[in-house]
Scaffold this active site. Structure first.
Site, PDB file in Angstrom:
ATOM      1  N   GLY A  78       0.812  -1.217   0.000  1.00  0.00           N
ATOM      2  CA  GLY A  78       0.000   0.000   0.000  1.00  0.00           C
ATOM      3  C   GLY A  78       0.844   1.266   0.000  1.00  0.00           C
ATOM      4  N   ASP A  82      -5.178   2.973   6.997  1.00  0.00           N
ATOM      5  CA  ASP A  82      -4.791   1.716   7.657  1.00  0.00           C
ATOM      6  C   ASP A  82      -5.420   1.713   9.041  1.00  0.00           C
ATOM      7  OD1 ASP A  82      -2.166  -0.373   7.003  1.00  0.00           O
ATOM      8  OD2 ASP A  82      -3.002  -0.395   9.040  1.00  0.00           O
ATOM      9  N   ASN A  89      -4.532 -10.967  -1.249  1.00  0.00           N
ATOM     10  CA  ASN A  89      -4.609 -12.372  -1.683  1.00  0.00           C
ATOM     11  C   ASN A  89      -5.452 -13.221  -0.736  1.00  0.00           C
ATOM     12  OD1 ASN A  89      -3.148 -12.861  -4.131  1.00  0.00           O
ATOM     13  ND2 ASN A  89      -1.335 -12.096  -3.052  1.00  0.00           N
ATOM     14  N   HIS A 111      -4.416 -16.339  -9.924  1.00  0.00           N
ATOM     15  CA  HIS A 111      -3.105 -15.857  -9.486  1.00  0.00           C
ATOM     16  C   HIS A 111      -2.552 -16.923  -8.544  1.00  0.00           C
ATOM     17  CE1 HIS A 111       0.020 -13.105  -8.544  1.00  0.00           C
ATOM     18  NE2 HIS A 111      -0.420 -12.741  -7.368  1.00  0.00           N
TER      19      HIS A 111
HETATM   20  N1  APR Z   1      -8.160  -2.011   7.459  1.00  0.00           N
HETATM   21  C1  APR Z   1      -7.086  -1.336   6.985  1.00  0.00           C
HETATM   22  N2  APR Z   1      -5.852  -1.854   6.967  1.00  0.00           N
HETATM   23  C2  APR Z   1      -5.679  -3.088   7.437  1.00  0.00           C
HETATM   24  C3  APR Z   1      -6.752  -3.863   7.946  1.00  0.00           C
HETATM   25  C4  APR Z   1      -8.039  -3.263   7.935  1.00  0.00           C
HETATM   26  N3  APR Z   1      -9.111  -3.916   8.382  1.00  0.00           N
HETATM   27  N4  APR Z   1      -6.264  -5.053   8.351  1.00  0.00           N
HETATM   28  C5  APR Z   1      -4.938  -5.049   8.105  1.00  0.00           C
HETATM   29  N5  APR Z   1      -4.594  -3.855   7.564  1.00  0.00           N
HETATM   30  C6  APR Z   1      -3.273  -3.384   7.167  1.00  0.00           C
HETATM   31  C7  APR Z   1      -2.187  -3.757   8.155  1.00  0.00           C
HETATM   32  O1  APR Z   1      -2.217  -2.916   9.320  1.00  0.00           O
HETATM   33  C8  APR Z   1      -0.927  -3.557   7.319  1.00  0.00           C
HETATM   34  O2  APR Z   1      -0.392  -2.253   7.466  1.00  0.00           O
HETATM   35  O3  APR Z   1      -2.848  -3.965   5.967  1.00  0.00           O
HETATM   36  C9  APR Z   1      -1.450  -3.744   5.881  1.00  0.00           C
HETATM   37  C10 APR Z   1      -0.800  -4.933   5.174  1.00  0.00           C
HETATM   38  O4  APR Z   1       0.529  -4.620   4.997  1.00  0.00           O
HETATM   39  P1  APR Z   1       1.706  -5.703   5.032  1.00  0.00           P
HETATM   40  O5  APR Z   1       1.539  -6.558   6.232  1.00  0.00           O
HETATM   41  O6  APR Z   1       2.985  -4.975   4.817  1.00  0.00           O
HETATM   42  O7  APR Z   1       1.367  -6.620   3.765  1.00  0.00           O
HETATM   43  P2  APR Z   1       1.704  -6.319   2.230  1.00  0.00           P
HETATM   44  O8  APR Z   1       3.011  -6.910   1.897  1.00  0.00           O
HETATM   45  O9  APR Z   1       1.450  -4.886   1.947  1.00  0.00           O
HETATM   46  O10 APR Z   1       0.597  -7.221   1.499  1.00  0.00           O
HETATM   47  C11 APR Z   1      -0.770  -6.905   1.581  1.00  0.00           C
HETATM   48  O11 APR Z   1      -1.234  -7.669  -0.634  1.00  0.00           O
HETATM   49  O12 APR Z   1       0.137  -8.779  -2.152  1.00  0.00           O
HETATM   50  C12 APR Z   1      -0.880  -8.918  -1.193  1.00  0.00           C
HETATM   51  O13 APR Z   1      -0.576 -11.160  -0.333  1.00  0.00           O
HETATM   52  C13 APR Z   1      -0.443  -9.781  -0.038  1.00  0.00           C
HETATM   53  O14 APR Z   1      -2.597 -10.020   0.979  1.00  0.00           O
HETATM   54  C14 APR Z   1      -1.363  -9.325   1.053  1.00  0.00           C
HETATM   55  C15 APR Z   1      -1.584  -7.849   0.724  1.00  0.00           C
END
Ligand code: APR
Length: 309
Positions: free
Chosen positions: A17, A36, A123, A178
């Site tokens: 993001g 977030d 995903n 995917h």
């Molecule tokens: N509302 C908003 N944000 C959320 C929520 C929610 N209900 N639940 C989780 N998050 C946020 C987390 O706080 C975190 O900052 O989603 C973010 C996910 O970030 P990462 O853990 O860094 O994961 P990332 O590598 O960005 O991947 C996110 O994309 O490619 C896909 O498989 C991957 O499903 C995963 C997604």
């Protein structure tokens, strides 16, 4: 005449993001709202990106927040909220957790931006698109997933590296879900229209197709603490740009099928025209019997995930 500024909201300020928000701002696509649940994270990352604008000579305003008020009337919303994979996990292992997150996030998105286009990145992608379509109630052309652009980007990178030509000159299509069941289409892979088989042996091509299929896990195994994010973020922004600027780009996109390729009520990666109306047209390309069989397998894998929900 005043020029309207677009609003792009990115939900989830994690690796994918925040990177997507950064790329949107760098490309000056419009104002960017980063949302977030983690307190302080979207605010800090958003402000940091915003502060890079004077250096980049960009005009995007970037704001991080924990609520959806500022996302109101977004043109495009990129949903990345959820948990990523760790070594040993498949994308499908994320199903239940991410389905709950994507459902609640999409409800908020739809409430504040009823006319937005939604691009799902979370995903398992194909199933999450269905969750988002149901939760938003949006027409199918405005709810889509980012997978094919990333999968073909990986495939094109490896081919460009192998052949020694500019990656932009490599045109490629992949179909299907995917994941392990994605369907590569070497017959639709060309170097500026010249069949790829003129440049590379069949064996080498098979190896590259396999590497592209496993491109996600290759990165997970390096990182150990999470999954890929630079190429996924870039791919989602390419889709957002095609919609915002009505580019009519032909890209493989995870789209809702209502009879195309013989399948109904399922999300699957297919070539589409992306423009201001979202998925403006699904292109049905002729497939060999083997490709059709692989696509059916892919569709069944996606169906079983949706049933599990
Ligand atoms: N509302 C908003 N944000 C959320 C929520 C929610 N209900 N639940 C989780 N998050 C946020 C987390 O706080 C975190 O900052 O989603 C973010 C996910 O970030 P990462 O853990 O860094 O994961 P990332 O590598 O960005 O991947 C996110 O994309 O490619 C896909 O498989 C991957 O499903 C995963 C997604």
């Amino acid at each position: 005449m005043s020029i309207r500024k677009y609003k792009i909201s990115v939900i989830g300020a994690g690796n994918v993001g925040a990177t997507a928000a950064h790329i949107c701002a760098m490309k000056d696509l419009g104002d960017v709202i980063l949302v977030d649940i983690a307190e302080g994270i979207p605010q800090g990352k958003g402000l940091d990106i915003y502060e890079s604008m004077p250096v980049e000579a960009g005009a995007s305003r970037v704001i991080g927040t924990n609520s959806y008020d500022l996302t109101k009337d977004s043109d495009v919303v990129i949903i990345t909220a959820g948990i990523p994979r760790k070594p040993g996990m498949s994308r499908d292992d994320l199903l239940r957790t991410n389905a709950g997150i994507v459902k609640s996030v999409t409800e908020q998105v739809a409430k504040y931006s009823p006319n937005a286009h939604i691009i799902i990145v979370s995903n398992p992608l194909d199933a999450m698109c269905m969750v988002a379509k149901r939760a938003s109630g949006f027409p199918a052309e405005r709810v889509m997933g980012m997978a094919g652009v990333l999968d073909t980007a990986r495939y094109r990178t490896f081919l460009s590296q192998e052949i020694g030509v500019h990656p932009d000159d490599i045109h490629a299509l992949l179909l299907g879900g995917h994941g392990d069941t994605m369907v590569p289409l070497p017959s639709y892979t060309t170097v500026q229209g010249i069949p790829i088989t003129e440049f590379i042996s069949k064996e080498k091509l098979t190896q590259i197709v396999d590497r592209a299929k496993n491109g996600g896990i290759e990165i997970v195994n390096f990182l150990k603490t999470g999954s890929a994010y630079y190429a996924p973020a870039a791919s989602s922004v390419e889709m957002a740009k095609a919609i915002l600027r009505d580019e009519k780009k032909v890209r493989p996109v995870c789209a809702y099928l209502s009879g195309q390729y013989g399948f109904k009520d399922v999300y699957l990666g297919v070539p589409v025209i992306l423009g201001a109306k979202g998925v403006e047209k699904i292109l049905e390309v002729p497939l060999t019997a083997d490709e059709k069989a692989l696509l059916l397998k892919s569709k069944e894998a996606v169906d079983s995930l949706i049933k599990a929900l």
